[in-house]
Enzyme design. Structure first.
Site, PDB file in Angstrom:
ATOM      1  N   HIS A  87       0.811  -1.212   0.000  1.00 44.03           N
ATOM      2  CA  HIS A  87       0.000   0.000   0.000  1.00 44.03           C
ATOM      3  C   HIS A  87       0.850   1.272   0.000  1.00 44.03           C
ATOM      4  O   HIS A  87       0.317   2.373  -0.179  1.00 44.03           O
ATOM      5  CB  HIS A  87      -0.994  -0.008   1.171  1.00 44.03           C
ATOM      6  CG  HIS A  87      -0.413   0.348   2.500  1.00 44.03           C
ATOM      7  ND1 HIS A  87      -0.092  -0.586   3.454  1.00 44.03           N
ATOM      8  CD2 HIS A  87      -0.107   1.551   3.048  1.00 44.03           C
ATOM      9  CE1 HIS A  87       0.379   0.021   4.534  1.00 44.03           C
ATOM     10  NE2 HIS A  87       0.381   1.318   4.312  1.00 44.03           N
ATOM     11  N   VAL A 111      19.636  15.471   9.803  1.00 43.05           N
ATOM     12  CA  VAL A 111      21.064  15.579   9.504  1.00 43.05           C
ATOM     13  C   VAL A 111      21.484  14.424   8.611  1.00 43.05           C
ATOM     14  O   VAL A 111      20.737  13.460   8.421  1.00 43.05           O
ATOM     15  CB  VAL A 111      21.906  15.552  10.809  1.00 43.05           C
ATOM     16  CG1 VAL A 111      21.531  16.716  11.710  1.00 43.05           C
ATOM     17  CG2 VAL A 111      21.724  14.217  11.543  1.00 43.05           C
ATOM     18  N   GLU A 116      24.831   6.949   6.164  1.00 39.56           N
ATOM     19  CA  GLU A 116      23.577   7.168   5.438  1.00 39.56           C
ATOM     20  C   GLU A 116      23.837   7.222   3.942  1.00 39.56           C
ATOM     21  O   GLU A 116      24.783   7.848   3.472  1.00 39.56           O
ATOM     22  CB  GLU A 116      22.911   8.464   5.893  1.00 39.56           C
ATOM     23  CG  GLU A 116      21.557   8.706   5.223  1.00 39.56           C
ATOM     24  CD  GLU A 116      20.876   9.973   5.712  1.00 39.56           C
ATOM     25  OE1 GLU A 116      19.952  10.436   5.017  1.00 39.56           O
ATOM     26  OE2 GLU A 116      21.275  10.493   6.776  1.00 39.56           O
ATOM     27  N   ASP A 139      -0.258  -7.702   1.525  1.00 41.61           N
ATOM     28  CA  ASP A 139       0.258  -6.324   1.537  1.00 41.61           C
ATOM     29  C   ASP A 139       1.784  -6.355   1.619  1.00 41.61           C
ATOM     30  O   ASP A 139       2.376  -6.143   2.684  1.00 41.61           O
ATOM     31  CB  ASP A 139      -0.343  -5.557   2.722  1.00 41.61           C
ATOM     32  CG  ASP A 139      -0.019  -4.073   2.689  1.00 41.61           C
ATOM     33  OD1 ASP A 139       0.498  -3.601   1.656  1.00 41.61           O
ATOM     34  OD2 ASP A 139      -0.266  -3.384   3.694  1.00 41.61           O
ATOM     35  N   SER A 246       4.366   2.119   8.181  1.00 36.94           N
ATOM     36  CA  SER A 246       4.039   1.082   7.205  1.00 36.94           C
ATOM     37  C   SER A 246       5.260   0.666   6.405  1.00 36.94           C
ATOM     38  O   SER A 246       6.112   1.484   6.054  1.00 36.94           O
ATOM     39  CB  SER A 246       2.968   1.586   6.239  1.00 36.94           C
ATOM     40  OG  SER A 246       1.697   1.502   6.803  1.00 36.94           O
TER      41      SER A 246
END
Length: 649
Positions: A87, A111, A116, A139, A246
């Site tokens: 979804h 930040v 990352e 789902d 989700s």
């Protein structure tokens, strides 16, 4: 134009190191489900009203972002693939996907965190059976990234569960995310986490029915969709996932005791966020709540494997997700070899999940013969193991260790599944199995595992002539759903010994060999033996001396209804025999012992006869008829769910 960004200083300065690391990862496989930073979960955790996680404690978690705004979570499966909720992708158009970014190693969205990295989306595969109406079945979606993730201390994959992963109700699992901290609240900047206990499947189903009770009696009767969800969270509320969570994983400690976490669920939806739901039936529909509802990943593993295999084939054989280091999938040849690893002398990888589906023509059976076996050894095969199954999740045997195992004859079976799984340590030299399509169903000899799905007669090898020394033979019997197996002896003559230590026939209640029903030896014919559930395993073994005639017994299947009817009639005839403190518990206690030993009136002489019957009264009293979770229907309608989805854009 989409440009993937690695936001670590190390990534900008050490491209050569990354190439070498990628090669090493491809050879050994990353260790999934083991964060290098641990976050102690306090008893008071509530992502609704939640607690901040420690940086790196959820290294598999990703943030899906649209134009810089977080809208869903996801989980790293490999250096190229992300698992999330269907979804989250109401549209898979090029225009929409071009604006989606996937941030891994994310912690504080304000930040650029250490490790990352931000990627663009190459493809999205949404489950074909996904439907947005309750119970939001199937789902799940897979996202392929445009470049490879650089794995590190704060970026690691999560393990997928095994199809038969046994994680019990009340197990403490964890959800992390950047979802709302309360219903209609704000999105946090820093990753938060919440501890949620798994809800019993029957209670989960009932609560979800109360959420939709206002529409159950409206309109025509429609086919009920498969229930592919599980629930987690307290009845009193206060702890839950919410919008924005989700797609993130519900991670639980692996049932194998391997010291790692598996993604048991994908965060899907809920009625409100953190509402209590224990007394839904007494509330108006608008004020009802629900536990967190998650897609059950175990049920959708075949779909995940198929999608990844299709993508692998489109990339001309280059492995994009190292769930399996060798080629697995459908096997239709009448004879061949299945092996892992591919080359002799190598070792299989950690964190593997390989599935082979063998098919033979009608009139043939499947014969599996082990030529080599070297897997991590454990009494219950909890770590690295090879599971042989037929039909829909019907295991015939689990194999591990380094002793060359006996052949497996799957009589009357045209389809079989071999599932190999390994944990995070101690990889061995693997296995080599020859598979053949055979005609006829000759009597099995020593060193075989035989599947039985019909009412028939079983006997020891060479019966009525003496069986041989050092013989091992196993039958795995499956009754139809809603039935138990009854073993009725016509003859028995096995070497007698104290506790049946030499030659014996052991009756088990499960393929894993954890539920021992009876151990038989000697020459006194025992009363009939019943299984706990629809499966019974017979394990015959003899030592290196003194052989006898053996045994002969018939196998019949008895429905639960007939069984209880016979027991009730027997109780009436006894008139005042034994009183039971709890009718429901007592009813199944008598079911388990029906016909051979009344656990409350056992004659000491019976217990010490030459045909020894060993059983645990406490264990038997706790058995209940099986209540399968697969394909449990729920009423639904075509109206959009009016409650709170856990992360709608």
């Amino acid at each position: 134009m989409c440009v993937s960004v690695m936001r670590t200083t190390a990534a900008l300065l050490s491209l050569c190191f990354w190439v070498n690391a990628a090669i090493h990862a491809a050879q050994t496989g990353p260790k999934c489900g083991v964060p290098q930073v641990w976050s102690p979960m306090a008893q008071s955790l509530r992502v609704v009203g939640g607690t901040e996680a420690r940086h790196g404690s959820h290294p598999w978690l990703v943030s899906l972002q649209l134009k810089g705004s977080h809208f869903c979570g996801g989980a790293i499966l490999s250096d190229r693939w992300i698992m999330t909720a269907a979804h989250c992708f109401a549209s898979v158009s090029k225009e929409f996907l071009s604006g989606v970014r996937v941030a891994v190693g994310e912690f504080d969205r304000r930040v650029d965190d250490e490790d990352e990295q931000v990627f663009c989306v190459k493809t999205v595969s949404v489950h074909e059976k996904y439907h947005h109406s309750l119970p939001m079945s199937h789902d799940i979606a897979l996202v392929e990234l445009d470049q490879h993730i650089q794995l590190g201390a704060h970026v690691q994959p999560i393990c997928l569960p095994l199809p038969d992963e046994k994680i019990l109700p009340q197990t403490r699992c964890i959800v992390g995310g950047w979802g709302r901290m309360k219903e209609r609240g704000r999105l946090p900047a820093v990753l938060r986490e919440v501890q949620l206990d798994l809800v019993d499947p029957a209670k989960c189903k009932y609560v979800l029915q109360t959420v939709k009770s206002s529409v159950l009696n409206r309109g025509p009767v429609r086919p009920q969709p498969a229930m592919t969800v599980l629930c987690a969270g307290p009845e009193r509320g206060g702890r839950d996932a919410c919008q924005g969570d989700s797609g993130g994983p519900l991670v639980c400690p692996a049932g194998s005791g391997g010291g790692h976490w598996v993604a048991l669920g994908v965060t899907s939806w809920g009625k409100g966020c953190g509402r209590s739901w224990g007394n839904n039936s007494s509330r108006p529909p608008s004020r009802r709540g629900s536990p967190g509802v998650f897609t059950d990943v175990r049920l959708l593993l075949p779909w995940i494997k198929r999608k990844l295999r299709e993508a692998d084939e489109q990339q001309q054989g280059r492995t994009l997700l190292r769930l399996c280091s060798v080629r697995d999938g459908p096997v239709t040849d009448s004879e061949g070899v299945i092996r892992n690893p591919a080359l002799p002398g190598d070792h299989y990888d950690n964190n593997e999940l390989c599935v082979w589906s063998i098919s033979v023509p009608p009139g043939f059976s499947i014969l599996l013969e082990f030529e080599h076996l070297d897997l991590e050894d454990d009494s219950y095969c909890r770590y690295d193991r090879l599971t042989v199954s037929v039909g829909s999740h019907r295991p015939v045997g689990m194999f591990c260790g380094s002793v060359l195992r006996w052949p497996v004859l799957l009589s009357h079976s045209q389809n079989a599944t071999l599932l190999f799984s390994s944990d995070i340590s101690r990889a061995g030299s693997g296995f080599v199995i020859r598979h053949r399509a055979v005609q006829g169903h000759s009597n099995p000899g020593c060193g075989s595992v035989v599947l039985v799905e019909d009412q028939t007669v079983v006997h020891s090898p060479n019966y009525p002539q003496p069986y041989s020394d050092d013989c091992v033979l196993r039958w795995v019997i499956y009754a139809p759903q809603g039935h138990v197996v009854k073993l009725d002896f016509a003859d028995i003559d096995l070497e007698e010994s104290d506790r049946c230590l030499f030659d014996s026939l052991t009756v088990l209640g499960d393929v894993e060999q954890t539920e021992e029903i009876a151990v038989l030896c000697g020459d006194s014919i025992p009363p009939p033996v019943l299984s706990y559930h629809s499966v019974m395993v017979l394990h015959f073994t003899s030592d290196s001396s003194i052989t006898h005639r053996g045994f002969k017994a018939s196998l019949t299947f008895i429905s639960h209804a007939d069984l209880h009817h016979d027991e009730d009639r027997a109780d009436a005839e006894r008139q005042g025999g034994v009183s039971y403190e709890d009718h429901r518990t007592a009813n199944w206690r008598r079911t388990a012992s029906y016909g051979w030993v009344n656990l409350d009136l056992a004659d000491p002489g019976v217990q010490q006869s030459s045909s020894r019957v060993l059983s645990s009264q406490a264990d038997v009293a706790q058995k209940t008829p099986e209540d399968p979770r697969l394909n449990v229907g729920m009423a639904s309608d075509d109206e959009d769910y009016s409650g709170e989805a856990s992360g709608t854009v």
